[in-house]
Design an enzyme around this catalytic site. Structure first.
Site, PDB file in Angstrom:
ATOM      1  N   ARG A  33       0.839  -1.193   0.000  1.00  0.00           N
ATOM      2  CA  ARG A  33       0.000   0.000   0.000  1.00  0.00           C
ATOM      3  C   ARG A  33       0.871   1.238   0.000  1.00  0.00           C
ATOM      4  NH1 ARG A  33      -4.790  -2.250   2.174  1.00  0.00           N
ATOM      5  NH2 ARG A  33      -4.199  -4.375   2.642  1.00  0.00           N
ATOM      6  N   VAL A  34       0.423   2.276  -0.697  1.00  0.00           N
ATOM      7  CA  VAL A  34       1.286   3.455  -0.762  1.00  0.00           C
ATOM      8  C   VAL A  34       1.437   4.127   0.595  1.00  0.00           C
ATOM      9  CG1 VAL A  34       1.037   3.899  -3.213  1.00  0.00           C
ATOM     10  CG2 VAL A  34      -0.587   4.894  -1.613  1.00  0.00           C
ATOM     11  N   ASP A  35       0.441   3.966   1.472  1.00  0.00           N
ATOM     12  CA  ASP A  35       0.584   4.528   2.829  1.00  0.00           C
ATOM     13  C   ASP A  35       1.765   3.875   3.532  1.00  0.00           C
ATOM     14  OD1 ASP A  35      -1.883   5.157   1.946  1.00  0.00           O
ATOM     15  OD2 ASP A  35      -2.988   4.140   3.554  1.00  0.00           O
ATOM     16  N   ASP A  36       2.159   2.712   3.052  1.00  0.00           N
ATOM     17  CA  ASP A  36       3.216   1.965   3.721  1.00  0.00           C
ATOM     18  C   ASP A  36       4.587   2.201   3.101  1.00  0.00           C
ATOM     19  OD1 ASP A  36       1.281   0.839   5.305  1.00  0.00           O
ATOM     20  OD2 ASP A  36       1.062  -0.937   4.039  1.00  0.00           O
ATOM     21  N   VAL A  37       4.655   3.034   2.054  1.00  0.00           N
ATOM     22  CA  VAL A  37       5.950   3.263   1.432  1.00  0.00           C
ATOM     23  C   VAL A  37       6.848   4.029   2.401  1.00  0.00           C
ATOM     24  CG1 VAL A  37       7.126   4.576  -0.384  1.00  0.00           C
ATOM     25  CG2 VAL A  37       5.168   3.136  -0.944  1.00  0.00           C
TER      26      VAL A  37
END
Ligand code: ATP
Ligand code: MG
Length: 699
Positions: free
Chosen positions: A567-571
């Site tokens: 997930r991009v929130d997790d990048v």
């Protein structure tokens, strides 16, 4: 990016198999791979389908795929209406327009419609239509109990009878087209029966995974206000008995306190788990399934509905916050679930198909119930836990029912891998021909294990990327059509145009990485978030105008293969390097002593963020500084020094949602020691792991 050459080994190389044409995947280096030369990176790690498999596949080559893909993109209306009219029953055809869409918030409300004006019924297409074409005596469901040795079967005709009885009962208590029905059942046959019965009468089912707490269930009941809740008194999962009815009672009390009272609680007496005498009962509201349903007629007229009438409501798993009520409609979902199932698993009438997902998740909707049954498939429904009574249970079931297609999740693959090969190899598994994975990126090492150990190096793996919101597969291998790369979901399904954009929403070409979006609608797309169209637009269509935003990061390699990076929130952004959590986790898990890993970013004065890794060692391996160093070295070697974790935090277990996904939100709080801000942990499968992690923080 220098993987040790050992990871390049693959057992099944067939240089004569059809190769992708230049247009989509220039595998110029393939020859080098086939010849066994050392590889530069995972991008060059290729597993070629056998000639034998490709020859019999529905899509036997990249060329055939490209032909069909091109047709699906150039004229979606023609492509999908061709499939819809030839493979499904419509009481009445749709209007002049096959679909209409607006995915651009600047042009007005977001709207997606497929086959509007077409009149059909999904239950009719799953059952009556198949029975009419001679499948009445074919096994629809092989049901396997939690306890080995207890099982049951239903043919398509028997299934129809059961569905009709329930449908008639639901009508008798006043459930009508458009009414919501909340279902809180374990994997009994009654669960797909309930879904199909609702579909038959046009009621909208909302299945809540029967592992959610009373509070989570109440939240969903209050949101969709059902006429009836359908449950069972208890279930055995592994050695434990879970009293589901008690949870429902608490949820119904809680909903009543919030102004939503439910008239009927239909309860199935699951005798193997609990007798009715021992079940708490509220007279007037609670009704035993066995006392009423079998009394109703075994035929029931179909409620014909519009293609755009709702079929079901399903709340997402909640990995990222408050669950969203994803709404799917009838016609487009039906066509999409069935077509993706058929192609991604190379379905044949003789297949026996087993998906380990619970019907409480989208995977159980599209790929336990609807997709397979629309194709007239034989489906295994398993009540129990995959490692009960021992870690060989899955392969016992595979051999017992001669399962040919086995579809599961990386989290289960990793856990079985940790338990050791001997639990697998003592079973034959020779019926298997296709494997599948879903839920999160599958680490190349888990992929290899599934391929080599479970599949005997002979079964292609469909690593299917998709979401609750998408209704069906979006990016997935078509087994037999092209070489696979372990860890890559490969190429888009027919009609899907994935695009990778940068922060400004500019489409990137060629080799690139960024935010994964989708251009244009597809039949299986969700139409709204129940009761909150604004949140639908804000979450999915506002971030990059003109596109559906998936929330996931993705990298496209030089051959056009797609790699989901999480997930991009997790990048994590370390000194300006954007690093996907999936990549670091994958590197850690490739270490022979690492069973599982989860990575988060924490604030760092100099680097912006630094990498913090939670690691579960393989059974029998102790925590040690030596292991710590060797794990860090593995990441340095595989990705680069910039991605090396600053901290390895030992983890006996990881906090996961009930669908098996790691909740990084909680790990981030533990990593930054904001222990009073852990937030809602009620959707965790095992809240106890949080305390264990806190205890181990400074070791
Ligand atoms: P929520 O949206 O409530 O946080 P969720 O996203 O976990 O929950 P699902 O719709 O079940 O709910 O999961 C879809 C997500 O799972 C995808 O967006 C992606 O992050 C991940 N995923 C699923 N399949 C794959 C796959 N094959 N490879 C990589 N990631 C995958
Ligand atoms: Mg999601």
């Amino acid at each position: 990016n220098n993987l040790p050459p050992s990871t390049a080994h693959f057992c099944h190389v067939d240089a004569t198999a059809p190769q992708p044409s230049a247009a989509a995947a220039k595998l110029s280096h393939l020859k080098a791979v086939v010849l066994g030369e050392a590889l530069a990176s995972e991008d060059d790690d290729v597993v070629v389908p056998s000639h034998e498999f490709s020859r019999q596949a529905l899509v036997p080559s990249m060329q055939k795929y490209l032909e069909m893909y091109k047709a699906s993109i150039e004229d979606p209306a023609k492509f999908w209406s061709g499939i819809a009219s030839s493979e499904f029953y419509w009481k009445q055809k749709w209007g002049d327009q096959v679909y209409s869409e607006n995915l651009d918030v600047k042009k007005g409300n977001i709207k997606i419609e497929w086959f509007k004006g077409g009149i059909t019924n999904v239950c009719y297409n799953c059952l009556d239509k198949n029975i009419d074409t001679g499948l009445g005596d074919k096994i629809a469901i092989y049901w396997e109990s939690n306890e080995p040795g207890f099982d049951a079967t239903l043919t398509y005709s028997q299934l129809l009878h059961r569905v009709c009885q329930l449908a008639n009962y639901l009508k008798s208590i006043g459930v009508r087209k458009g009414d919501a029905v909340v279902v809180y059942l374990p994997m009994l046959m009654e669960l797909p029966i309930t879904m199909l019965a609702c579909a038959r009468i046009g009621a909208v089912h909302s299945v809540v995974f029967a592992g959610f707490s009373a509070e989570s269930l109440a939240q969903r009941i209050v949101d969709c206000k059902p006429k009836v809740v359908i449950t069972c008194n208890a279930v055995k999962r592994g050695p434990k008995t879970i009293h589901l009815k008690d949870i429902v009672d608490a949820a119904l009390t809680e909903s009543a306190n919030n102004g939503i009272s439910v008239d009927v609680c239909l309860t199935y007496e699951n005798q193997s788990a609990l007798k009715r005498e021992n079940t708490k009962w509220q007279k007037g509201r609670d009704v035993w399934w066995e006392d009423v349903v079998p009394k109703y007629p075994t035929s029931c007229d179909v409620e014909w509905v519009d293609a755009e009438d709702p079929l079901f409501l399903l709340y997402t798993s909640g990995s990222t916050g408050k669950p969203k009520g994803v709404l799917h409609t009838t016609g487009g979902y039906m066509v999409y679930a069935a077509t993706t199932f058929k192609y991604a698993f190379d379905y044949k009438d003789s297949d026996v198909y087993w998906c380990t997902a619970d019907c409480g998740w989208i995977t159980g909707h599209s790929y336990v119930t609807y997709g397979p049954m629309l194709n007239g498939a034989t489906v295994v429904v398993f009540e129990g836990a995959p490692n009960y009574p021992d870690p060989g249970r899955c392969w016992d079931i595979v051999d017992k029912f001669k399962v040919t297609i086995f579809y599961t999740a990386p989290t289960l693959v990793r856990s079985l891998m940790r338990d050791g090969n001997e639990h697998v190899t003592r079973y034959s598994r020779k019926s298997l021909r296709v494997l599948g994975s879903v839920g999160e990126p599958i680490n190349p090492s888990a992929w290899r294990w599934l391929f080599n150990v479970v599949g005997g190096s002979r079964c292609p793996i469909s690593d299917t990327w998709w979401q609750t919101e998408t209704g069906g597969f979006m990016i997935t291998p078509l087994p037999g059509a092209w070489p696979q790369k372990p860890g890559s979901a490969t190429f888009p399904f027919f009609g899907i145009q994935p695009v990778i954009v940068d922060e400004k929403g500019v489409e990137l070409d060629g080799e690139c990485s960024g935010y994964l979006c989708v251009k244009h609608s597809w039949p299986g797309a969700f139409r709204t978030l129940y009761g909150d169209h604004e949140r639908y637009e804000t979450t999915y269509f506002k971030p990059f105008s003109g596109y559906y935003f998936t929330g996931d990061g993705c990298r496209r390699d030089k051959d056009g293969y797609h790699w989901l990076t999480g997930r991009v929130d997790d990048v994590i952004n370390v000194s300006g390097h954007r690093i996907g959590t999936a990549e670091v986790e994958s590197a850690l898990v490739s270490h022979p002593h690492c069973a599982e890993a989860a990575v988060v970013g924490i604030e760092h004065e100099v680097k912006g963020q630094s990498i913090y890794a939670f690691v579960t060692p393989v059974e029998g391996i102790a925590y040690s500084d030596e292991l710590r160093k060797s794990l860090i070295l593995t990441v340095r070697q595989q990705i680069g020094a910039f991605a090396a974790p600053d901290k390895i935090h030992w983890a006996p277990g990881l906090p996961k949602t009930r669908s098996g996904k790691i909740m990084r939100r909680i790990l981030r709080k533990i990593a930054s020691r904001q222990l009073d801000e852990l937030g809602d942990t009620s959707t965790l499968a095992d809240p106890g792991v949080v305390d264990q992690l806190i205890e181990l923080a400074d070791i």
